[in-house]
Design a protein around this motif. Structure first.
Motif, short mmCIF file in Angstrom:
data_model
loop_
_atom_site.label_atom_id
_atom_site.label_comp_id
_atom_site.label_asym_id
_atom_site.label_seq_id
_atom_site.Cartn_x
_atom_site.Cartn_y
_atom_site.Cartn_z
N ASN B 370 0.91 -1.31 0.09
CA ASN B 370 0.05 0.15 0.00
C ASN B 370 0.90 1.33 0.04
N SER B 371 0.23 2.49 -0.13
CA SER B 371 0.97 3.66 -0.26
C SER B 371 0.22 4.88 0.35
N ASP B 372 0.89 5.93 0.94
CA ASP B 372 0.42 7.10 1.50
C ASP B 372 0.08 7.90 0.56
N THR B 373 0.81 7.86 -0.58
CA THR B 373 0.77 9.33 -1.41
C THR B 373 -0.19 8.72 -2.79
N VAL B 374 -0.33 7.50 -2.99
CA VAL B 374 -1.10 7.36 -4.11
C VAL B 374 -2.04 6.33 -3.88
N ILE B 375 -3.20 6.28 -4.50
CA ILE B 375 -4.36 5.38 -4.39
C ILE B 375 -4.10 4.00 -5.04
N LYS B 376 -3.99 2.92 -4.16
CA LYS B 376 -3.63 1.53 -4.96
C LYS B 376 -5.10 1.07 -5.16
N PRO B 377 -5.38 0.48 -6.34
CA PRO B 377 -6.46 0.06 -6.77
C PRO B 377 -7.12 -0.98 -5.89
N GLN B 405 -11.67 -5.52 -12.68
CA GLN B 405 -12.74 -6.54 -12.70
C GLN B 405 -12.01 -7.57 -11.67
N MET B 406 -10.95 -7.99 -12.00
CA MET B 406 -10.27 -9.20 -11.32
C MET B 406 -9.94 -8.65 -9.95
N TRP B 407 -9.61 -7.33 -9.68
CA TRP B 407 -9.34 -6.99 -8.15
C TRP B 407 -10.85 -6.61 -7.54
N ALA B 408 -11.74 -6.69 -8.02
CA ALA B 408 -13.12 -6.56 -7.68
C ALA B 408 -13.24 -7.80 -7.06
N ALA B 409 -13.03 -9.04 -8.03
CA ALA B 409 -13.50 -10.33 -7.58
C ALA B 409 -12.72 -10.77 -6.31
N GLU B 551 -2.84 4.29 -8.95
CA GLU B 551 -1.62 4.02 -9.04
C GLU B 551 -1.64 3.35 -10.88
N LYS B 552 -0.76 3.81 -11.57
CA LYS B 552 -0.84 3.84 -12.95
C LYS B 552 -0.34 2.36 -13.40
N ASP B 553 0.69 1.89 -12.84
CA ASP B 553 1.16 0.62 -13.55
C ASP B 553 1.22 -0.63 -12.42
N GLU B 554 0.17 -0.77 -11.69
CA GLU B 554 -0.10 -1.72 -10.82
C GLU B 554 -0.36 -3.09 -11.66
N ASN B 555 0.29 -4.10 -11.18
CA ASN B 555 -0.06 -5.46 -11.94
C ASN B 555 -1.20 -6.24 -11.05
N CYS B 556 -1.94 -6.88 -11.80
CA CYS B 556 -2.98 -7.59 -11.15
C CYS B 556 -2.45 -9.00 -10.79
N LEU B 557 -2.10 -9.29 -9.65
CA LEU B 557 -1.49 -10.67 -9.45
C LEU B 557 -2.53 -11.26 -8.20
N PRO B 558 -2.17 -12.36 -7.81
CA PRO B 558 -1.51 -13.33 -8.46
C PRO B 558 -2.06 -13.61 -9.97
N MET B 559 -1.21 -14.25 -10.67
CA MET B 559 -1.60 -14.68 -11.77
C MET B 559 -0.77 -16.02 -12.48
N ILE B 560 -1.68 -16.86 -13.06
CA ILE B 560 -1.31 -18.09 -13.64
C ILE B 560 -1.02 -17.61 -15.12
N PRO B 561 0.22 -17.52 -15.62
CA PRO B 561 0.57 -17.16 -16.97
C PRO B 561 0.15 -18.31 -17.98
N SER B 562 -0.17 -17.68 -19.14
CA SER B 562 -0.72 -18.64 -20.23
C SER B 562 0.26 -19.84 -20.56
#
Lengths: 184, 589
Positions: B370-377, B405-409, B551-562
């Motif tokens: 998490n961050s104090d300066t920028v909102i994490k999705p 959508q994935m973060w909401a789930a 936050e602009k470049d947050e990755n959605c994890l965990p992730m099972i790659p293709s």
């Protein structure tokens, strides 16, 4: 029980398909309503199944039922899918895999035009007689034969006509029915 | 009791007889007789949309949140083609829709008439079934049969294409008896094979590492199915995971809940799927987002698959015990047979399994910095979830498609079925806003929130106007990272971080945009102000467009790659995601 588990195919299956393809004849009983043929054919193209031969005609006028005979070449796993997907179509009553269900008859009709004069003409007639082909049209330089039978018989007859002046062929595609007293 | 009326009147009468109170639509030349018939009655209320795609998603939201079919009315040509995306979405997610499309008069069909298109041809592959009505005598039967087909078996969309002259024609209206209506060739199997269910229970009684893998089929089987799933889980003591479409069928607050599984599912759910010895799939379809690499999918388990659609069985994954039937009926039987065998859950026998699961849970796969300066999705969704829990209102969530959508789930937790509406199969950006409108129409007093991304929401933005017109107080919670975040993430994974067209340029000022539509706009970019801003959104009695700059470049994890199996999941502490996928995996979607 776990030993039974076979890997199966999908977009995510990265290795080669191990099952061998087989040729199967399916008989599909459908409501004869507008668009039914498009539904069946569209299903095959949408899901990447191949059609080798397709015949369709109304068979019970009072009940507005048609019988579709379709020949497919597919692996056993895909054959199960083809049957399940066909049965899922609302106007489809039943699907029978004739190849899997026992003995059945296959027949096809072909009209074959052959041109020729002299010796060729006589030879053409002798062969037609051997194949029990009927002459349905004749001129002094041509015949149209009607021949019915298994597709392999028609293939043979066409091959023999090739050097004797074969002009063109039309084939109906396969009609098939199971042997014995039981109906579909 | 046949009654003489026009085709257009029959449409309205059939809707009334089916108890359809709301339809979503847009008029046009070919549909005018039906609109005229609707104008002269009060029972069926029409919601005027701004684009026909919006109508279909609204009907989907309406259907999924109520269990009733959603009904759409559009005109010929462009009206019908615009509806295609929503129809396909409903087909992939098994949502019951009846879509009435007007058609040019029968005498003009095939002449390339104005606003003519081959609607039944175009929609044949994106509907469960479709009809072109060529005679007024057929219309009453078709109207009612469409509802039967849309709502029974595996639900789905049905199109009825009605030419304008049929709408004007006069005929005898009747409501067919259910029995005579039943299509001879359409008989979905609802009762599971008893012997197969007994075999399944035998396997479950011997399981040491079992898992319930549940899906949208449980939701579609009605609220009783969710109740029965809870009961069976309690009776057995087994862990439960669910697909995206099945969230809410099992309560997230229950200790047996493992979180969602699949590409962005939790570590514990995916590891448990990989290592289980008995998998009980109830109403899920082994979608590729769930299985990952098929030849490494749960390699040592015996698989039980309950599905109402025979074509779902052995389509992707070969199973040992297929059970074709309605999830609710099969669950009832499973409970009955389990009870007849034992009175105790298998607590001791699977204690080791739960110990292992706890170790996986301790990894904390949903953690983020998490961050104090920028909102994490993720944090924004957590704060939204906490705020909604304090509300006395019923809460419904819809989403668009992508990272949000994935973060909401992952971070919004559901305890009830039918409260989570998302586009799972088709992955339709632009689904969430109109779906929220549809949910709000069905539940006027509820709190309906669309968790959105700034890219998706612009695809159907115009439906905010519909929300304003009908005073539907939907809240659009935009996680704005000025990126098509999931596309950007995949470009990091697969394409050397070359961000081809995955950023949002020339974004509108969402606050001003909201105001232009007559809605309320809120903007927030500071973590310290987020809670107050969310409260402001929830307190407003009307539609709100809330622009949360995250936050602009947050990755959605965990992730099972293709191309990877479940046990090669990427966890949140992975530094560089660009080196993980190999050449073959790159070719997959």
């Amino acid at each position: 029980m776990n030993a039974h588990l076979q890997p199966t195919g999908s977009a995510y299956f990265l290795t080669q398909e191990t099952q061998l393809s087989e040729r199967h004849t399916l008989s599909v009983l459908v409501d004869n309503e507008p668009g039914i043929l498009a539904r069946v054919v569209g299903l095959f193209s949408a899901r990447g199944f191949n059609i080798e031969s397709l015949t369709v005609s109304e068979t019970e006028h009072d009940k507005r039922l048609s019988r579709i005979t379709v020949v497919v070449i597919a692996t056993p796993k895909v054959l199960v899918q083809i049957k399940a997907q066909l049965e899922r179509l609302v106007p489809v009553h039943r699907v029978h895999d004739l190849t899997a269900e026992g003995a059945y008859l296959e027949r096809e009709l072909a009209l074959i035009k052959v041109n020729g004069t002299g010796d060729h003409r006589a030879e053409t007639l002798r062969l037609a007689d051997a194949f029990r082909a009927q002459i349905v049209d004749a001129t002094v330089e041509s015949f149209v034969f009607e021949v019915t039978g298994k597709p392999s018989k028609i293939d043979s007859f066409i091959a023999l006509m090739q050097p004797l002046g074969l002009v063109e062929v039309v084939r109906t595609g396969l009609a098939a029915i199971n042997r014995g007293p039981e109906g579909m | 009791m046949a009654e003489k009326m026009t085709g257009a009147e029959m449409v309205i009468q059939a809707l009334t007889d089916q108890g359809v109170e709301h339809i979503f639509g847009y008029p046009g030349g070919a549909a005018l007789p039906i609109y005229d018939a609707m104008f002269q009655q009060d029972f069926v209320k029409h919601i005027l949309v701004r684009h026909e795609q919006g109508a279909t998603h609204m009907a989907e939201g309406y259907a999924r949140s109520t269990g009733k079919p959603g009904v759409v009315l559009v005109t010929s040509g462009p009206g019908a083609t615009n509806a295609v995306t929503g129809l396909t979405d409903a087909l992939l997610d098994s949502i019951p829709l009846v879509c009435i499309t007007a058609q040019v008069p029968t005498t003009l069909i095939g002449t390339d008439a104005f606003q003519e298109c081959d609607t039944v041809g175009i929609t044949r592959s994106c509907t469960k079934h479709n009809y072109l009505v060529k005679s007024i005598e057929d219309l009453p039967r078709i109207l009612h049969e469409a509802f039967l087909i849309a709502t029974t078996g595996r639900p789905g969309p049905v199109v009825i294409d009605i030419p304008k002259d049929i709408q004007f024609a006069v005929g005898e209206y009747f409501r067919p008896e259910a029995e005579t209506l039943r299509h001879q060739s359409y008989r979905p199997q609802v009762d599971g094979d008893l012997a197969a269910i007994e075999t399944a229970i035998d396997l479950m009684l011997k399981a040491e590492r079992p898992i319930f893998y549940t899906g949208g089929g449980v939701i579609n089987a009605g609220p009783e199915a969710s109740e029965n799933l809870r009961e069976l889980a309690e009776l057995t003591g087994f862990p439960v995971t669910s697909t995206l479409m099945g969230l809410g069928a099992f309560p997230a607050s229950n200790p047996q809940w493992m979180g969602m599984l699949g590409m962005h599912g939790t570590y514990e759910a995916n590891m448990a799927m990989h290592d289980c010895d008995v998998m009980i799939n109830i109403g899920a379809r082994f979608d590729d987002r769930i299985t990952g690499r098929i030849d490494a999918f749960s390699p040592n388990s015996t698989k039980i698959h309950v599905d109402i659609d025979p074509a779902s069985i052995n389509k992707v994954v070969q199973v040992h015990v297929p059970i074709i039937g309605d999830c609710n009926r099969v669950l009832e039987e499973m409970i009955r047979i389990w009870r007849s065998r034992t009175n105790a859950p298998r607590t001791e026998a699977i204690a080791g399994w739960w110990t292992q699961i706890q170790k996986w849970r301790d990894v904390g796969s949903l953690n983020f910095k998490n961050s104090d300066t920028v909102i994490k999705p993720q944090w924004a969704i957590q704060r939204l979830y906490e705020a909604t829990r304090k509300q006395s209102k019923e809460v419904f969530i819809t989403t668009e498609v992508g990272q949000h959508q994935m973060w909401a789930a992952q971070h919004f937790h559901f305890d009830q079925p039918n409260h989570w509406m998302t586009s799972g199969g088709l992955g339709t950006m632009g689904y969430g806003l109109p779906a929220a409108v549809g949910v709000q129409v069905a539940h006027p007093d509820a709190l309906v929130i669309d968790i959105a991304g700034e890219a998706s929401v612009q695809m159907t933005m115009q439906e905010l106007s519909t929300a304003v017109q009908y005073r539907l107080p939907v809240k659009i919670f935009i996680l704005n990272n000025e990126r098509m975040g999931m596309v950007r993430q995949w470009q990091d994974l697969l394409h050397g971080s070359r961000y081809a067209h995955s950023y949002s340029e020339s974004l509108p000022d969402f606050v001003k945009l909201a105001e232009a539509y007559g809605a309320k706009g809120i903007k927030c970019d500071t973590p310290a102000e987020l809670d107050a801003a969310i409260a402001d959104m929830l307190d407003h009695d009307g539609p709100v467009l809330f622009d949360v700059l995250v936050e602009k470049d947050e990755n959605c994890l965990p992730m099972i790659p293709s191309g990877k199996p479940h046990n090669e999941i990427i966890l949140p502490d992975t530094a560089n995601i660009g080196d993980i996928i190999d050449e073959k995996g790159r070719q997959l979607v």
